[in-house]
Motif scaffolding. Structure first.
Motif, PDB file in Angstrom:
ATOM      1  N   ASN A 140     -64.419  12.897 -85.502  1.00 51.66           N
ATOM      2  CA  ASN A 140     -63.775  14.041 -84.866  1.00 51.66           C
ATOM      3  C   ASN A 140     -62.682  13.578 -83.918  1.00 51.66           C
ATOM      4  O   ASN A 140     -62.870  12.959 -82.749  1.00 51.66           O
ATOM      5  CB  ASN A 140     -64.669  14.790 -84.094  1.00 51.66           C
ATOM      6  N   TYR A 141     -61.303  14.021 -84.139  1.00 45.40           N
ATOM      7  CA  TYR A 141     -60.379  13.760 -83.554  1.00 45.40           C
ATOM      8  C   TYR A 141     -60.414  14.240 -82.064  1.00 45.40           C
ATOM      9  O   TYR A 141     -60.299  13.654 -80.996  1.00 45.40           O
ATOM     10  CB  TYR A 141     -59.113  13.984 -84.062  1.00 45.40           C
ATOM     11  N   GLU A 142     -60.757  15.390 -82.147  1.00 41.78           N
ATOM     12  CA  GLU A 142     -60.787  16.283 -80.904  1.00 41.78           C
ATOM     13  C   GLU A 142     -61.748  15.569 -79.907  1.00 41.78           C
ATOM     14  O   GLU A 142     -61.533  15.666 -78.513  1.00 41.78           O
ATOM     15  CB  GLU A 142     -61.158  17.634 -80.921  1.00 41.78           C
ATOM     16  N   GLU A 143     -62.876  14.908 -80.354  1.00 43.48           N
ATOM     17  CA  GLU A 143     -63.751  14.312 -79.368  1.00 43.48           C
ATOM     18  C   GLU A 143     -63.669  12.949 -79.224  1.00 43.48           C
ATOM     19  O   GLU A 143     -64.235  12.545 -78.169  1.00 43.48           O
ATOM     20  CB  GLU A 143     -65.194  14.743 -80.062  1.00 43.48           C
ATOM     21  N   SER A 144     -62.645  12.326 -79.648  1.00 42.02           N
ATOM     22  CA  SER A 144     -62.231  10.903 -79.519  1.00 42.02           C
ATOM     23  C   SER A 144     -61.370  10.769 -78.213  1.00 42.02           C
ATOM     24  O   SER A 144     -60.968  11.450 -77.600  1.00 42.02           O
ATOM     25  CB  SER A 144     -61.481  10.622 -80.742  1.00 42.02           C
ATOM     26  N   GLN A 145     -61.899   9.618 -77.766  1.00 44.73           N
ATOM     27  CA  GLN A 145     -61.319   8.891 -76.417  1.00 44.73           C
ATOM     28  C   GLN A 145     -59.848   8.116 -76.963  1.00 44.73           C
ATOM     29  O   GLN A 145     -58.981   8.037 -76.137  1.00 44.73           O
ATOM     30  CB  GLN A 145     -62.276   8.008 -75.690  1.00 44.73           C
ATOM     31  N   LYS A 183     -66.176   6.567 -78.466  1.00 41.00           N
ATOM     32  CA  LYS A 183     -65.427   7.257 -79.651  1.00 41.00           C
ATOM     33  C   LYS A 183     -64.305   6.936 -79.865  1.00 41.00           C
ATOM     34  O   LYS A 183     -63.315   7.526 -79.008  1.00 41.00           O
ATOM     35  CB  LYS A 183     -65.842   8.930 -79.301  1.00 41.00           C
ATOM     36  N   TYR A 184     -63.977   6.621 -81.027  1.00 38.90           N
ATOM     37  CA  TYR A 184     -62.541   6.450 -81.436  1.00 38.90           C
ATOM     38  C   TYR A 184     -62.488   7.082 -82.916  1.00 38.90           C
ATOM     39  O   TYR A 184     -63.211   6.731 -83.637  1.00 38.90           O
ATOM     40  CB  TYR A 184     -62.048   4.851 -81.260  1.00 38.90           C
ATOM     41  N   HIS A 187     -65.147   7.353 -85.188  1.00 37.59           N
ATOM     42  CA  HIS A 187     -65.685   8.634 -85.062  1.00 37.59           C
ATOM     43  C   HIS A 187     -65.012   9.606 -85.877  1.00 37.59           C
ATOM     44  O   HIS A 187     -63.863   9.540 -86.230  1.00 37.59           O
ATOM     45  CB  HIS A 187     -65.599   9.091 -83.637  1.00 37.59           C
ATOM     46  N   ASP A 210     -52.570  14.578 -76.264  1.00 36.82           N
ATOM     47  CA  ASP A 210     -53.734  15.028 -76.259  1.00 36.82           C
ATOM     48  C   ASP A 210     -54.841  14.121 -75.390  1.00 36.82           C
ATOM     49  O   ASP A 210     -55.916  14.404 -75.527  1.00 36.82           O
ATOM     50  CB  ASP A 210     -54.323  14.898 -77.679  1.00 36.82           C
ATOM     51  N   LYS A 249     -55.270  11.093 -75.048  1.00 39.50           N
ATOM     52  CA  LYS A 249     -55.887   9.847 -75.856  1.00 39.50           C
ATOM     53  C   LYS A 249     -55.367   8.128 -75.912  1.00 39.50           C
ATOM     54  O   LYS A 249     -54.102   8.296 -75.727  1.00 39.50           O
ATOM     55  CB  LYS A 249     -56.252  10.050 -77.447  1.00 39.50           C
TER      56      LYS A 249
END
Length: 289
Positions: free
Chosen positions: A18-23, A70-71, A16, A101, A103
């Motif tokens: 986007n870092y912020e949206e990643s799990q 999402k990763y 993915h 964060d 994750k």
């Protein structure tokens, strides 16, 4: 115009953007400063990413797709070449940020010493953590030729940090007599096999957070010749995959993991990096919810 990086081989397949949206966050630890035999594992993370383009996105074992999660692939941490302590500090700080964060950290090595700062960062967040360690080697030395920082020391270090009774090693078939004797009294060590002892141990763990560290040399050299210190008599890739899936299907609370010691230069067939890439896919789909 830029083509989709998730299919370029520069990042793990379907990463993915986007870092912020990643799990979860995949990151490389390209360090082999302390190896005692064959160097080259610093090139492992990049090659695992490159061959991931050959993976299917669907796991028939788990009936899940990579698109289900999402990763983010952060790339390799820019470790200062030859600087052991500086490299370990950078890894610890990076993983601490990933954990802060919220994750799931999935690290690619690199020699096994890179797991030591990861253990430290994870322990700061999860004081009741246990470590599952899949490896050919004990990694229980206090030092190697007088140096405390060595790829033969990370498991002894984490035993000292969290208590040896919270550390479980599986698949072990190489080490000094003194290491095996110390293990009998101070930790949980299971020789040769992985799946069957994991089946016995897992119910005793309950919901405690598990950090999983996998040295690719837990596999027999027939399955993974591309590593710095090969050791005959290992498990099959099938047994390793079966173990990961057993943990996933039986409630293992895995909160992070790493896969280390892939050294591509010693495997021109690329079997090692290809199996490592598949293991990464299965780790993502097993433990990132």
């Amino acid at each position: 115009m830029r083509f989709d990086e998730a299919y370029s081989g520069n990042v793990f397949i379907r990463s993915h953007g986007n870092y912020e949206e990643s799990q979860a966050v995949i990151y490389g630890m390209p360090m082999d400063w302390t190896v005692s035999f064959r160097p080259g594992s610093r090139f492992g993370p990049a090659r695992i990413r490159e061959v991931s383009i050959g993976l299917e996105e669907y796991s028939p074992y788990l009936d899940r797709l990579l698109e289900d999660i999402k990763y983010f692939d952060a790339g390799d941490i820019p470790l200062p070449f030859g600087n052991v302590e500086g490299s370990l500090d950078m890894i610890r700080n990076f993983v601490a940020k990933v954990l802060a964060d919220g994750k799931f950290p999935l690290g690619l090595g690199g020699e096994h010493l890179v797991s030591w700062p990861v253990f430290q960062a994870v322990y700061e967040k999860y004081k009741d953590m246990v470590v599952f360690h899949f490896d050919a080697h004990t990694d229980l030395r206090d030092n190697y030729e007088g140096y405390q920082y060595s790829h033969s020391t990370p498991i002894k270090k984490v035993c000292n940090l969290i208590g040896g009774k919270n550390v479980y090693s599986f698949g072990i078939r190489s080490g000094m007599r003194e290491e095996f004797e110390w293990a009998k009294e101070n930790m949980h060590l299971y020789k040769y096999d992985v799946l069957e002892p994991v089946k016995k141990v897992l119910p005793t763990i309950g919901n405690r957070p598990i950090y999983l560290t996998i040295d690719i040399d837990v596999l027999d050299p027939a399955h993974a010749p591309g590593t710095g210190t090969t050791e005959a008599g290992g498990i099959t890739s099938r047994e390793l995959l079966d173990t990961i899936h057993y943990m996933a299907n039986n409630g293992a609370n895995v909160i992070g993991c790493d896969l280390v010691e892939v050294a591509p230069v010693y495997d021109h067939s690329e079997m090692t990096q290809i199996v490592a890439s598949k293991i990464v896919r299965e780790l993502l789909l097993s433990f990132v919810k």
